[in-house]
Scaffold this motif. Structure first.
Motif, mmCIF file in Angstrom:
data_model
loop_
_atom_site.group_PDB
_atom_site.id
_atom_site.type_symbol
_atom_site.label_atom_id
_atom_site.label_comp_id
_atom_site.label_asym_id
_atom_site.label_seq_id
_atom_site.Cartn_x
_atom_site.Cartn_y
_atom_site.Cartn_z
ATOM 1 N N ASN A 25 0.840 -1.202 0.000
ATOM 2 C CA ASN A 25 0.000 0.000 0.000
ATOM 3 C C ASN A 25 0.871 1.246 0.000
ATOM 4 O O ASN A 25 1.928 1.296 0.639
ATOM 5 C CB ASN A 25 -0.916 0.005 1.226
ATOM 6 N N TYR A 26 0.406 2.239 -0.726
ATOM 7 C CA TYR A 26 1.156 3.484 -0.841
ATOM 8 C C TYR A 26 0.218 4.646 -0.494
ATOM 9 O O TYR A 26 -0.961 4.641 -0.840
ATOM 10 C CB TYR A 26 1.691 3.661 -2.266
ATOM 11 N N GLY A 27 0.775 5.618 0.194
ATOM 12 C CA GLY A 27 -0.038 6.764 0.581
ATOM 13 C C GLY A 27 0.803 7.993 0.818
ATOM 14 O O GLY A 27 2.038 7.954 0.763
ATOM 15 N N LYS A 50 -4.047 9.454 2.564
ATOM 16 C CA LYS A 50 -4.758 8.418 1.819
ATOM 17 C C LYS A 50 -3.796 7.293 1.468
ATOM 18 O O LYS A 50 -2.615 7.522 1.181
ATOM 19 C CB LYS A 50 -5.339 9.019 0.523
ATOM 20 N N SER A 51 -4.308 6.061 1.499
ATOM 21 C CA SER A 51 -3.492 4.901 1.154
ATOM 22 C C SER A 51 -4.195 4.099 0.059
ATOM 23 O O SER A 51 -5.405 3.884 0.114
ATOM 24 C CB SER A 51 -3.276 4.012 2.385
ATOM 25 N N VAL A 52 -3.415 3.672 -0.972
ATOM 26 C CA VAL A 52 -3.975 2.895 -2.079
ATOM 27 C C VAL A 52 -3.082 1.687 -2.332
ATOM 28 O O VAL A 52 -1.889 1.705 -2.030
ATOM 29 C CB VAL A 52 -4.081 3.743 -3.371
ATOM 30 N N PRO A 53 -3.640 0.619 -2.899
ATOM 31 C CA PRO A 53 -2.825 -0.546 -3.228
ATOM 32 C C PRO A 53 -1.894 -0.256 -4.410
ATOM 33 O O PRO A 53 -2.254 0.474 -5.330
ATOM 34 C CB PRO A 53 -3.865 -1.610 -3.574
ATOM 35 N N VAL A 76 0.537 9.933 -4.489
ATOM 36 C CA VAL A 76 -0.848 9.475 -4.607
ATOM 37 C C VAL A 76 -1.745 10.700 -4.644
ATOM 38 O O VAL A 76 -1.818 11.469 -3.683
ATOM 39 C CB VAL A 76 -1.245 8.571 -3.421
ATOM 40 N N TYR A 99 -7.591 11.731 -6.117
ATOM 41 C CA TYR A 99 -8.584 10.904 -6.794
ATOM 42 C C TYR A 99 -8.064 9.508 -7.140
ATOM 43 O O TYR A 99 -8.785 8.709 -7.724
ATOM 44 C CB TYR A 99 -9.046 11.601 -8.079
ATOM 45 N N ALA A 100 -6.820 9.193 -6.809
ATOM 46 C CA ALA A 100 -6.250 7.895 -7.160
ATOM 47 C C ALA A 100 -6.886 6.769 -6.355
ATOM 48 O O ALA A 100 -7.198 6.926 -5.170
ATOM 49 C CB ALA A 100 -4.745 7.911 -6.928
ATOM 50 N N THR A 101 -7.086 5.632 -7.010
ATOM 51 C CA THR A 101 -7.610 4.444 -6.327
ATOM 52 C C THR A 101 -6.559 3.345 -6.239
ATOM 53 O O THR A 101 -6.762 2.345 -5.547
ATOM 54 C CB THR A 101 -8.836 3.890 -7.061
ATOM 55 N N GLU A 102 -5.446 3.519 -6.965
ATOM 56 C CA GLU A 102 -4.354 2.555 -6.933
ATOM 57 C C GLU A 102 -3.106 3.183 -7.541
ATOM 58 O O GLU A 102 -3.180 4.233 -8.206
ATOM 59 C CB GLU A 102 -4.720 1.281 -7.714
#
Length: 211
Positions: A141-143, A147-150, A185, A188-191
């Motif tokens: 996961n990156y954030g 916010k954190s996204v896969p 990130v 609006y990013a989801t990944e």
């Protein structure tokens, strides 16, 4: 005798005058000898025929290219079938021209993904097929603190097929670009996702020896 001499002189002067005056008027009026006009017309007709010939040739070439491209596309499912036999070699090669078909984990079918110098232009040129199967691998996961996204990277498995013997001759794995330790990130990013190793695969194939 004097009378005849005068008559002859008058006639000579009249003939010279007619010749000179006729040539002068022809120059003023833009007149040309018939042979010159004929040659000019022949040149114009020749140039017109040459232009029409070039146009027709280019049109035919374009039609043939489009037809061959469609024939290649129609054969995609056949090229995508892996042979049941393998004749693996440590020194892979390219025979004739190449078709590269790619598929990722989100697709059900292969699509042509190569248009480089070795690309086949017709089914008759196809001697080698490269099947490229790509999938995404979760790497964490990156954030940015809010916010954190896969995060994902790509891995592509290439299978090289010699269609002249209908056998698999080589396999190779290519890893895509990693994400690194820090990834921006956006709101609006989801990944987060690294790039596919497309250029590495293309470079590898184009450097293979030809047979």
């Amino acid at each position: 005798m004097r009378a005849w001499t005068i008559v002859i002189l008058v006639m000579v002067v009249w003939i010279i005058f007619r010749i000179f005056f006729g040539s002068l008027m022809g120059g003023f009026m833009g007149g040309r000898p018939s042979s010159v006009m004929t040659n000019s017309n022949n040149r114009n007709n020749s140039n017109s025929s040459y232009g029409n010939s070039n146009y027709n040739s280019n049109a035919n070439n374009a039609n043939n290219a489009a037809l061959n491209a469609q024939r290649l596309k129609d054969n995609t499912s056949m090229y995508a079938q892996k042979p049941t036999q393998s004749k693996l070699t440590g020194t892979p090669y390219i025979i004739n021209k190449l078709v590269v078909l790619s598929r990722d984990s989100a697709k059900d079918t292969y699509s042509d993904s190569y248009s480089g110098t070795l690309a086949a232009k017709s089914p008759e040129e196809v001697g080698t097929v490269a099947l490229v199967d790509c999938k995404r691998l979760f790497v964490g996961n990156y954030g940015n603190g809010y916010k954190s996204v896969p995060g994902y990277v790509w891995r592509c498995d290439m299978t090289l097929i010699d269609r002249t013997i209908n056998a698999i001759i080589y396999r190779k794995n290519f890893n895509g670009e990693g994400l690194g330790k820090e990834v921006y990130v956006s709101t609006y990013a989801t990944e987060a996702e690294g790039d596919k190793p497309t250029s590495d695969i293309t470079s590898f194939l184009e450097k293979l020896p030809r047979r």
